[in-house]
Design an enzyme around this catalytic site. Structure first.
Site, PDB file in Angstrom:
ATOM      1  N   GLY A   1       0.837  -1.047   0.027  1.00  0.00           N
ATOM      2  CA  GLY A   1       0.038  -0.252  -0.099  1.00  0.00           C
ATOM      3  C   GLY A   1       0.882   1.201  -0.022  1.00  0.00           C
ATOM      4  N   THR A   2       0.186   2.409  -0.516  1.00  0.00           N
ATOM      5  CA  THR A   2       1.294   3.315  -0.867  1.00  0.00           C
ATOM      6  C   THR A   2       1.000   4.750   0.280  1.00  0.00           C
ATOM      7  OG1 THR A   2       0.115   3.700  -2.731  1.00  0.00           O
ATOM      8  CG2 THR A   2       2.238   2.729  -2.898  1.00  0.00           C
ATOM      9  N   THR A   3       0.298   5.647  -0.422  1.00  0.00           N
ATOM     10  CA  THR A   3       0.305   7.067   0.205  1.00  0.00           C
ATOM     11  C   THR A   3      -0.941   7.149   1.395  1.00  0.00           C
ATOM     12  OG1 THR A   3       1.428   8.076  -1.374  1.00  0.00           O
ATOM     13  CG2 THR A   3       0.335   9.367  -0.076  1.00  0.00           C
TER      14      THR A   3
END
Lengths: 229, 285
Positions: B50-52
């Site tokens: 998962g990123t931001t």
């Protein structure tokens, strides 16, 4: 050496049952009613913080009558059981039926094996999803389990309350009418006026999203009680 | 029956109950004493990430948001992953890192809070919730040491102080309260730069949502891992608000409108800039 005394199993069970029944009869009563929007749980409880009614899981509630410390332990064990099961599988796999069976096993084992039986009677209540029927299980001090329809009562005057409700209960009541009926039943059996301060009331509301359990506050109760007078 | 003062009996913590009875269900990847082999490390680094995620305070509480993309190395593994979760009626958690353990941790944290509330009859204080999360992050330390970072942001409405709070964590479980805004994950730095420029004290709910989404769009532009608003598939960032009325989801229609407004404004600015450069070019020739 003293001779080991002999008591027949029948006598022992009879004595234990007698003991448990006496203990429970000293306590106050609890009523559960099915109404149009869910399930209503009403307990006579002068304490504001020691609860007899509790949330167990999303759609499941618990009510215990008798010895507080004993049903409190059962309540906590039920929450642990339900949360573990829901975490290991899925939230919808936690059902009142499996929980009631687990309670019945535990209480039954204690009744037959321990010196002192539990002086408790409990209810496990589940509000159903959509058109399915609600579930309502009553488990007694010896672990026997029964499923009830519409209404149930446990505790000191359970038998009288059941008789009263049998005559006056009808399906499809709204929440206020159900609460009014529960109070009437308690007043008829106890032949004293029931004050909102001495009641503990909670509902499992089908229309809520997620956790269905909600306690009615003293303000809610007084409002409903004065409305109906 | 047991005494609750007995330390072997689980208290009101679901995490402890799980550790004692069903440690196989803990959101952890078993790591041997020698650590991970290079092949295992590579495999885990290429598993979905998962990123931001970001959070910022506003007048009535705190906002928490995240994009919806998960990446596997240089591939998009999911466009609709959920990184922001409701923890209870007044708080939410967002997690960036390896998707599997992240989602497990968010789920476990939610059960932890409701478990406590049901057993004790009262919810944990916001500080108590934040501390509990720190212990859970700390339990993941062996994974973090292998570079498999699972770091959450936690926001909640604190009834006692009457405002929103933001907590960030490091891999050792260190817990820090953030006064204004915070973002983490692969695009976290870009999102923080945007919020640094746009953040003001006492923003309204609408302004906070606009700033948060602007920051996520900037992160998506700069960071290949972060997904921007996807008008073709209808996938938009998740935004939740923790305020006095409880935790609320911002409806997707509203998020879509704000994203559209940001993008329209940028398109206009681009056009304006190119028109200007055209006239300048004309002036020179």
């Amino acid at each position: 050496m003293a001779l080991p005394y002999y008591v027949s199993p029948e006598q022992m069970m009879h004595d234990k049952a007698e003991y448990a029944r006496k203990g429970i009869a000293r306590g106050k009563s609890i009523i559960v009613l099915e109404y149009a929007g869910g399930m209503l749980l009403v307990a006579e409880n002068p304490s504001a913080s020691l609860n007899k009614i509790s949330e167990i899981y999303d759609r499941i509630a618990f009510a215990g009558a008798g010895r507080y410390s004993e049903f409190e332990n059962l309540r906590k064990a039920g929450i642990r059981y339900a949360d573990l099961k829901g975490f290991a599988y899925d939230r919808e796999d936690v059902t009142a039926k499996s929980l009631a069976n687990a309670y019945s096993q535990t209480i039954g084992n204690i009744f037959s094996e321990a010196m002192k039986p539990l002086e408790v009677e409990i209810l496990v209540v589940e509000v159903a999803d959509g058109a399915l029927p609600n579930e309502l299980y009553r488990i007694t001090f010896d672990g026997s389990i029964g499923d009830e329809r519409g209404f149930a009562a446990i505790g000191g005057q359970a038998e009288e309350l059941r008789l009263h409700l049998k005559d006056s209960y009808e399906p499809g009541l709204d929440q206020q009418a159900a609460l009014r009926l529960a109070i009437q039943a308690l007043e008829a059996v106890g032949s004293v006026k029931v004050k909102p301060q001495s009641l503990e009331v909670a509902v499992l509301e089908r229309s809520r999203t997620g956790r269905k359990f909600r306690r009615l506050s003293q303000d809610d109760l007084s409002a409903i009680c004065t409305n109906t007078e | 029956m047991h005494s609750f003062f007995d330390s072997m009996v689980p208290g009101s913590s679901f995490f402890d109950l799980l550790r004692q009875n069903r440690s196989d269900l803990l959101p952890q990847i078993r790591i041997s004493r020698e650590g991970l082999s290079p092949a295992e490390t590579r495999e885990l680094k290429e598993s979905p990430h998962g990123t931001t995620i970001l959070a910022l305070k506003y007048r009535d509480g705190a906002m928490i948001a995240g994009d919806r993309q998960a990446t596997e190395g240089f591939q998009v593994s999911s466009r609709r992953i959920e990184k922001v979760y409701k923890a209870d009626d007044y708080s939410a958690i967002a997690i960036a890192g390896v998707a599997g353990p992240c989602i497990e941790m968010a789920k476990l944290f939610e059960v932890e809070l409701t478990h406590y509330e049901k057993l004790e009859g009262v919810p944990l204080s916001l500080e108590g919730k934040a501390n509990k999360l720190s212990q859970m992050v700390k339990a993941n330390l062996p994974m973090a040491m292998q570079g498999l970072v699972v770091v959450p942001i936690f926001v909640g409405y604190d009834a006692r102080s009457g405002g929103g709070k933001i907590f960030k964590y490091d891999v050792t479980g260190g817990r820090y309260e953030e006064t204004d805004y915070y973002a983490t994950g692969s695009g976290g730095k870009d999102a923080r730069s945007t919020m640094k420029k746009l953040y003001r004290d006492g923003m309204t709910e609408g302004e906070a949502i606009a700033v948060g989404l602007e920051a996520l769009i900037d992160a998506a532009e700069e960071d290949v891992g972060t997904g921007g608003p996807d008008f073709i598939r209808g996938v938009f960032p998740t935004v939740k608000l923790a305020a006095m009325a409880g935790l609320q989801d911002v409806p997707e229609v509203r998020i879509r409108e704000v994203c559209q407004a940001i993008i329209d404004r940028r398109r206009l600015a681009e056009r304006g800039a190119s028109a200007e450069s055209d006239t300048q070019a004309g002036g020179v020739s």
